[in-house]
Design a protein around this motif. Structure first.
Motif, PDB file in Angstrom:
ATOM      1  N   HIS A   2       0.835  -1.209   0.000  1.00 39.40           N
ATOM      2  CA  HIS A   2       0.000   0.000   0.000  1.00 39.40           C
ATOM      3  C   HIS A   2       0.868   1.255   0.000  1.00 39.40           C
ATOM      4  O   HIS A   2       0.601   2.212  -0.743  1.00 39.40           O
ATOM      5  CB  HIS A   2      -0.935   0.003   1.209  1.00 39.40           C
ATOM      6  N   ALA A   3       1.912   1.256   0.818  1.00 42.31           N
ATOM      7  CA  ALA A   3       2.792   2.423   0.897  1.00 42.31           C
ATOM      8  C   ALA A   3       3.499   2.657  -0.435  1.00 42.31           C
ATOM      9  O   ALA A   3       3.631   3.797  -0.891  1.00 42.31           O
ATOM     10  CB  ALA A   3       3.814   2.237   2.016  1.00 42.31           C
ATOM     11  N   VAL A   4       3.966   1.576  -1.076  1.00 40.29           N
ATOM     12  CA  VAL A   4       4.628   1.704  -2.367  1.00 40.29           C
ATOM     13  C   VAL A   4       3.649   2.239  -3.405  1.00 40.29           C
ATOM     14  O   VAL A   4       3.982   3.129  -4.196  1.00 40.29           O
ATOM     15  CB  VAL A   4       5.199   0.347  -2.820  1.00 40.29           C
ATOM     16  N   ALA A   5       2.429   1.706  -3.386  1.00 39.93           N
ATOM     17  CA  ALA A   5       1.412   2.151  -4.343  1.00 39.93           C
ATOM     18  C   ALA A   5       1.078   3.623  -4.150  1.00 39.93           C
ATOM     19  O   ALA A   5       0.948   4.379  -5.119  1.00 39.93           O
ATOM     20  CB  ALA A   5       0.149   1.305  -4.200  1.00 39.93           C
ATOM     21  N   GLU A   6       0.948   4.046  -2.908  1.00 40.15           N
ATOM     22  CA  GLU A   6       0.618   5.447  -2.629  1.00 40.15           C
ATOM     23  C   GLU A   6       1.740   6.376  -3.085  1.00 40.15           C
ATOM     24  O   GLU A   6       1.479   7.472  -3.591  1.00 40.15           O
ATOM     25  CB  GLU A   6       0.340   5.637  -1.142  1.00 40.15           C
ATOM     26  N   GLU A   7       2.975   5.937  -2.917  1.00 39.37           N
ATOM     27  CA  GLU A   7       4.078   6.785  -3.366  1.00 39.37           C
ATOM     28  C   GLU A   7       4.077   6.880  -4.888  1.00 39.37           C
ATOM     29  O   GLU A   7       4.294   7.964  -5.447  1.00 39.37           O
ATOM     30  CB  GLU A   7       5.420   6.236  -2.884  1.00 39.37           C
ATOM     31  N   ALA A   8       3.826   5.765  -5.569  1.00 40.07           N
ATOM     32  CA  ALA A   8       3.750   5.802  -7.031  1.00 40.07           C
ATOM     33  C   ALA A   8       2.658   6.767  -7.487  1.00 40.07           C
ATOM     34  O   ALA A   8       2.870   7.591  -8.389  1.00 40.07           O
ATOM     35  CB  ALA A   8       3.486   4.395  -7.578  1.00 40.07           C
ATOM     36  N   LYS A   9       1.513   6.681  -6.857  1.00 40.01           N
ATOM     37  CA  LYS A   9       0.402   7.572  -7.208  1.00 40.01           C
ATOM     38  C   LYS A   9       0.752   9.032  -6.946  1.00 40.01           C
ATOM     39  O   LYS A   9       0.339   9.928  -7.696  1.00 40.01           O
ATOM     40  CB  LYS A   9      -0.847   7.182  -6.416  1.00 40.01           C
ATOM     41  N   SER A  10       1.515   9.284  -5.885  1.00 41.48           N
ATOM     42  CA  SER A  10       1.883  10.665  -5.553  1.00 41.48           C
ATOM     43  C   SER A  10       2.748  11.283  -6.649  1.00 41.48           C
ATOM     44  O   SER A  10       2.789  12.506  -6.800  1.00 41.48           O
ATOM     45  CB  SER A  10       2.619  10.720  -4.208  1.00 41.48           C
ATOM     46  N   PHE A  11       3.432  10.429  -7.428  1.00 40.05           N
ATOM     47  CA  PHE A  11       4.245  10.911  -8.535  1.00 40.05           C
ATOM     48  C   PHE A  11       3.487  10.839  -9.866  1.00 40.05           C
ATOM     49  O   PHE A  11       4.046  11.155 -10.917  1.00 40.05           O
ATOM     50  CB  PHE A  11       5.537  10.097  -8.652  1.00 40.05           C
ATOM     51  N   GLY A  12       2.233  10.402  -9.801  1.00 39.23           N
ATOM     52  CA  GLY A  12       1.419  10.368 -11.005  1.00 39.23           C
ATOM     53  C   GLY A  12       1.687   9.206 -11.937  1.00 39.23           C
ATOM     54  O   GLY A  12       1.378   9.277 -13.128  1.00 39.23           O
ATOM     55  N   THR A  13       2.264   8.125 -11.416  1.00 35.39           N
ATOM     56  CA  THR A  13       2.506   6.960 -12.264  1.00 35.39           C
ATOM     57  C   THR A  13       1.713   5.759 -11.771  1.00 35.39           C
ATOM     58  O   THR A  13       1.423   5.641 -10.576  1.00 35.39           O
ATOM     59  CB  THR A  13       4.006   6.599 -12.304  1.00 35.39           C
ATOM     60  N   GLN A  14       1.396   4.869 -12.697  1.00 35.39           N
ATOM     61  CA  GLN A  14       0.673   3.640 -12.366  1.00 35.39           C
ATOM     62  C   GLN A  14       1.588   2.418 -12.415  1.00 35.39           C
ATOM     63  O   GLN A  14       1.123   1.291 -12.320  1.00 35.39           O
ATOM     64  CB  GLN A  14      -0.479   3.424 -13.355  1.00 35.39           C
ATOM     65  N   TYR A  15       2.897   2.658 -12.533  1.00 28.59           N
ATOM     66  CA  TYR A  15       3.823   1.551 -12.736  1.00 28.59           C
ATOM     67  C   TYR A  15       4.906   1.502 -11.671  1.00 28.59           C
ATOM     68  O   TYR A  15       5.570   2.501 -11.396  1.00 28.59           O
ATOM     69  CB  TYR A  15       4.467   1.639 -14.121  1.00 28.59           C
ATOM     70  N   VAL A  16       5.075   0.318 -11.091  1.00 32.76           N
ATOM     71  CA  VAL A  16       6.142   0.052 -10.130  1.00 32.76           C
ATOM     72  C   VAL A  16       7.030  -1.026 -10.736  1.00 32.76           C
ATOM     73  O   VAL A  16       6.543  -2.028 -11.273  1.00 32.76           O
ATOM     74  CB  VAL A  16       5.570  -0.410  -8.773  1.00 32.76           C
ATOM     75  N   VAL A  17       8.341  -0.825 -10.668  1.00 28.67           N
ATOM     76  CA  VAL A  17       9.307  -1.736 -11.277  1.00 28.67           C
ATOM     77  C   VAL A  17      10.212  -2.327 -10.200  1.00 28.67           C
ATOM     78  O   VAL A  17      10.673  -1.609  -9.312  1.00 28.67           O
ATOM     79  CB  VAL A  17      10.178  -0.992 -12.313  1.00 28.67           C
ATOM     80  N   ILE A  18      10.446  -3.623 -10.275  1.00 29.17           N
ATOM     81  CA  ILE A  18      11.419  -4.247  -9.373  1.00 29.17           C
ATOM     82  C   ILE A  18      12.456  -4.997 -10.195  1.00 29.17           C
ATOM     83  O   ILE A  18      12.243  -5.313 -11.362  1.00 29.17           O
ATOM     84  CB  ILE A  18      10.763  -5.214  -8.369  1.00 29.17           C
TER      85      ILE A  18
END
Length: 223
Positions: free
Chosen positions: A95-111
């Motif tokens: 949830h925290a990772v998703a919220e940070e991604a959203k705060s930057f306006g992106t829908q993509y998280v990369v690992i």
């Protein structure tokens, strides 16, 4: 239309203070880039050990962890195409990772895995695929898509017929996991990068190339 962007890792230590970061991002924009993939290791304060490990891996992260990256990116007129993190962080608090991604306006998280997993162990790759599916499903529920970024270690054989990357492609669910394909690393590892990209197809991959080559990114939604 493809988005030209730079992975923050590529900028190394030229983002160490606010003025330097502003100048670097402005130069990116002037050079015709539209966006940046931010890295969690570089936008948050990190410990000495992590800095040492990233430097040893050839990816020094600089001293930009205390800067206001929301402000810097916005002022530069760039967009954040994705946020780079690690599987452990996702499993601890997606949830925290998703919220940070959203705060930057992106829908993509990369690992990326790199040295974190034994890519020559078939059982370990089956387990990694399962972990990716679970993390991706959790992120999908948050409205975020998960991409896996390769290096050359995924080319290691797990048996006589398959490589580690085969397992990840075959056993991850495209509804939850897709791929940021790094053509440099597969080419460096002796593989036919184009053939792998064709195997991934347009719905499972975005292209990623190193400096000296076009670096076009257009995240594709899971089909």
């Amino acid at each position: 239309m493809p988005i030209k962007a730079v992975q923050q890792f590529m900028l190394g230590t030229v983002l160490s203070n606010e003025q330097q970061a502003k100048e670097t991002l402005a130069a990116m924009k002037a050079a015709g880039y539209d966006g940046i993939e931010l890295c969690g290791f570089m936008i948050h304060p990190i410990g000495f050990v992590v800095k040492l490990l990233t430097k040893a891996a050839g990816m020094p992260v600089g001293k930009g962890g205390n800067l206001d990256w929301h402000k810097l990116v916005q002022e530069a007129g760039l967009r954040v195409v994705s946020l780079h993190t690690d599987l452990g962080s996702l499993e601890r608090d997606a949830h925290a990772v998703a919220e940070e991604a959203k705060s930057f306006g992106t829908q993509y998280v990369v690992i990326t895995g790199m040295y974190r997993f034994d890519y020559g162990d078939e059982a370990a790759m089956h387990q990694l695929a399962q972990r990716l599916n679970k993390a991706g499903e959790t992120l999908t529920a948050e409205g975020i898509h998960l991409l896996y970024h390769n290096h050359n270690c995924e080319l290691r054989h797990v048996n006589a017929e398959k490589r580690a990357y085969d397992i990840l492609l075959e056993e991850t669910d495209p509804a939850f996991v897709n791929f940021e394909f790094d053509s440099y690393w597969f080419t460096e590892g002796g593989a036919n990068a184009l053939a792998w990209m064709q195997r991934l197809g347009p719905h499972r991959a975005v292209a990623h190339q190193r400096p000296g080559h076009p670096h076009h990114r257009q995240p594709s939604r899971p089909s």
